[in-house]
Design a protein around this motif. Structure first.
Motif, short mmCIF file in Angstrom:
data_model
loop_
_atom_site.label_atom_id
_atom_site.label_comp_id
_atom_site.label_asym_id
_atom_site.label_seq_id
_atom_site.Cartn_x
_atom_site.Cartn_y
_atom_site.Cartn_z
N THR A 465 1.00 -1.17 0.07
CA THR A 465 -0.23 -0.02 -0.08
C THR A 465 0.90 1.13 0.04
O THR A 465 1.79 1.27 0.71
CB THR A 465 -0.87 0.01 1.31
N LYS A 510 -3.63 0.55 -3.02
CA LYS A 510 -2.65 -1.02 -2.87
C LYS A 510 -3.06 -1.47 -4.34
O LYS A 510 -4.10 -1.73 -4.75
CB LYS A 510 -3.34 -1.67 -2.08
N THR A 520 -5.07 -4.14 -10.50
CA THR A 520 -5.91 -4.07 -9.55
C THR A 520 -5.88 -3.08 -8.52
O THR A 520 -4.78 -3.08 -7.92
CB THR A 520 -6.44 -5.32 -8.99
N GLY A 522 -6.67 -0.96 -5.28
CA GLY A 522 -7.66 -0.93 -4.01
C GLY A 522 -7.43 0.44 -3.53
O GLY A 522 -6.43 0.91 -2.97
N LYS A 524 -8.83 3.64 -1.26
CA LYS A 524 -9.36 4.21 0.02
C LYS A 524 -8.93 5.80 0.14
O LYS A 524 -7.87 6.02 0.31
CB LYS A 524 -9.07 3.28 1.04
N GLU A 548 -14.22 4.24 -0.96
CA GLU A 548 -13.13 3.09 -0.96
C GLU A 548 -13.95 2.15 -2.35
O GLU A 548 -15.14 2.06 -2.41
CB GLU A 548 -13.50 2.36 0.29
N SER A 549 -13.00 1.74 -2.99
CA SER A 549 -13.38 0.96 -4.33
C SER A 549 -12.41 -0.06 -4.59
O SER A 549 -11.03 0.31 -4.28
CB SER A 549 -13.81 1.94 -5.37
N LEU A 550 -12.69 -0.85 -5.37
CA LEU A 550 -11.64 -1.87 -5.86
C LEU A 550 -11.65 -1.50 -7.57
O LEU A 550 -12.85 -2.20 -8.13
CB LEU A 550 -11.92 -3.22 -5.40
#
Length: 611
Positions: A465, A510, A520, A522, A524, A548-550
């Motif tokens: 991260t 991340k 991908t 991550g 926040k 917050e999402s992916l």
């Protein structure tokens, strides 16, 4: 015989003299001895003759007696001078050798095929015949010189025909490197069978040592591509017996440094000796090592069977690699670290070291770096309602700007609202954009309704991260009054303490890079702002937005995130005292301003893989 005796009577008159005999159960030797005495004859009887005589003869000559005995008891009478020799009769035809049987074997040189029809024929004669017709040498060892064979084959390939001839007569055939065909007898424990390749072969049944249970060990070898491979079929058989049987069959030299305990059930086909030992000792406390053609077998902890290996890591740090090695694999293996060289020294069981080395090679790969460029844009939308009477002049400011060089475009309220409607609570992938895209966004800052927060480029390892926090702090006063009771006059103490409140913009991203260079993310985001004017000695009000999402994106794609909103409301009024509070009149003698402000934050994220 009678003619020969009559000729001899000229010199031996006793042969013509008559005699009378009446005997019962008398041996032939005694019978002829009495005849010789009575007629003055010289008679010699073979001692192997064991005949009892019973007869009654009157006025017969000695010649008649002798011819009668020869015919009655299958005797032969030969003469040496005047001596008569009585022996068992031998048929002269029996001593003649039988005529040689013609062996039926034909060879076609054009097609290299052999045909034969054999029935209880001599193996030597058959080998001779096939060698003569084919020109290929068949060799019969001395132990098979008297063997008789049978078989019938029509126009088969020469090698296959000879092999099947041996198979059908309980022999094995070996073709040497110089193209000789050798017939060999089966050794003790060997048997013929048809293997998994549908070919005839030889296997050996080994009896377990010491009479232990488990039955026979069916073990045999085969040449494949110039290498001798082994096949085995055993049920609940001691490991030591399998090692000894395989070593004997392949002619391998070995030393056993400790007792090999345990049983195993196996069915394997065509593997090398090393792989055979490796499979036997898998999951046990035993191992092997080959040195100068000799296999050293025993407990893994014994001196000479321990292994050492140095593994130098190329792309990963030893701390992360050590954490990924299973604890079960480390049992019995000492691992030493050389941090200065990023190197591991392994010492212990060879198979375990090989497993650990294989795992380390698979995970010691280059870890990609990911550079993440983040730009945050705050768009302020406000609405103000003013009532009352106000005198003054104000100039309006026309907003506008340029997005791409050479194109004049005005970014008004309608365009802003359209963009916000599309991004509200979602994200958009703008695809692969050029680097000057940021300069285009920063041009909106001059209009006062767009504020750009430039975030430094973040770089992190794949799977780790990257965090960034930017903000400010405000302090407020807390005053505490303490009364200390007293008999005379109470004492009052005032205590002042300043507390702080932080308003930060925190971003945590991340990245996870996949094999096809997709990333991908991550994401926040936590944004806190101070709003309005804080009351005296009170904490300042704040507004918080979280996201917050992916998200998955390709390398160097631009991602736009929206939906981060913060709302500020204020109600201010001013006017003539007293009159400004009277209904209806307050609209004439006062002014009131109601402001509603909404801040929408757009986040532009561009990940780039660095290798």
């Amino acid at each position: 015989m009678e003619e020969r005796l009559n000729s001899l009577a000229a010199t031996v008159p006793g042969l013509k003299q008559t005699v009378q005999f009446s005997v019962t159960n008398v041996s032939l030797q005694d019978y002829l001895s009495a005849l010789a005495k009575s007629n003055s004859l010289s008679i010699n009887v073979d001692p192997k003759i064991n005949i009892r005589v019973n007869n009654n003869l009157n006025n017969v000559t000695a010649i008649n007696v002798l011819v009668f005995l020869a015919k009655a008891y299958n005797l032969d009478i030969t003469t040496v001078g005047s001596i008569l020799m009585i022996t068992p009769y031998q048929d002269p035809s029996l001593s003649l050798k039988p005529p040689l049987k013609e062996i039926s074997a034909k060879y076609d040189q054009l097609t290299n095929t052999l045909s034969f029809e054999l029935s209880n024929d001599s193996l030597v004669a058959v080998a001779r015949k096939i060698t003569q017709v084919s020109g290929k040498n068949l060799v019969v060892p001395s132990g098979l010189q008297g063997k008789r064979i049978s078989g019938f084959i029509k126009s088969a390939a020469f090698d296959a025909a000879v092999e099947k001839l041996a198979f059908s007569n309980d022999m094995k055939m070996v073709k040497t490197g110089d193209s000789f065909y050798l017939f060999q007898a089966l050794s003790e424990g060997e048997e013929l069978y048809v293997n998994g390749d549908k070919n005839t072969s030889v296997r050996r049944n080994f009896k377990p040592a010491g009479g232990t249970s488990g039955g026979n060990i069916n073990l045999f070898t085969k040449m494949v591509a110039g290498q001798k491979l082994i096949s085995a079929d055993a049920t609940n058989t001691p490991l030591a017996d399998l090692v000894k049987a395989a070593s004997q069959e392949l002619g391998k030299n070995y030393f056993l440094y400790s007792d090999i305990k345990g049983n195993i059930t196996t069915h394997i086909t065509d593997i090398s000796y090393d792989n055979f030992l490796g499979a036997l000792f898998q999951g046990t406390d035993y191992t092997y090592r080959e040195e100068n053609g000799i296999y050293l077998i025993g407990d893994r902890k014994l001196e000479g069977l321990r292994a050492q290996k140095v593994i130098q890591l190329q792309n990963r740090s030893m701390d992360t690699v050590l954490a990924m090695i299973p604890a079960e694999w480390k049992k019995g293996v000492e691992i030493h670290e050389f941090r200065e060289q990023n190197t591991l020294l392994l010492s212990g069981s060879g198979p375990q070291i090989n497993e650990i080395q294989s795992l380390v090679k698979q995970i010691d790969l280059l870890v990609p770096m990911v550079m993440i460029e983040v730009t945050m844009v705050d768009i302020n939308k406000s609405r103000t309602t003013a009532t009352g009477i106000k005198l003054g002049v104000a100039d309006s400011v026309k907003t506008g700007g340029t997005i791409l060089p050479g194109v004049n475009f005005t970014f008004g309220a309608a365009s802003i609202n359209n963009l916000l409607d599309k991004l509200g609570g979602s994200y958009m992938n703008l695809g692969h954009v050029v680097p000057n895209f940021y300069a285009t966004i920063s041009a909106l800052e001059s209009h006062g309704n767009v504020e750009v927060h430039s975030i430094p480029k973040l770089t992190t390892l794949n799977g780790h991260t990257a965090s960034l926090s930017i903000g400010n702090t405000r302090w407020y006063l807390i005053q505490t009054q303490n009364v200390l009771p007293s008999i005379s006059t109470p004492t009052i103490n005032f205590t002042q303490q300043y507390n702080k409140i932080d308003a930060n913009m925190v971003i945590n991203i991340k990245p996870m890079v996949s094999g096809d260079d997709q990333i991908t993310l991550g994401i926040k985001i936590d944004i806190t702002d101070f709003i309005g004017t804080p009351p005296v000695n009170a904490p300042p009000p704040t507004s918080t937005s979280k996201f917050e999402s992916l998200i998955r994106a390709h390398n160097e794609d631009m991602i736009v995130l929206g939906g981060l909103e913060r709302t500020v409301e204020s109600d201010d009024s001013s006017g003539t005292p007293i009159l400004s509070r009277i209904p209806i009149l307050k609209y004439i003698f006062s002014t009131r301003t109601i402001t509603k402000s909404k801040v929408v934050t757009l986040v532009f994220i561009k990940p780039t893989i660095l290798r």
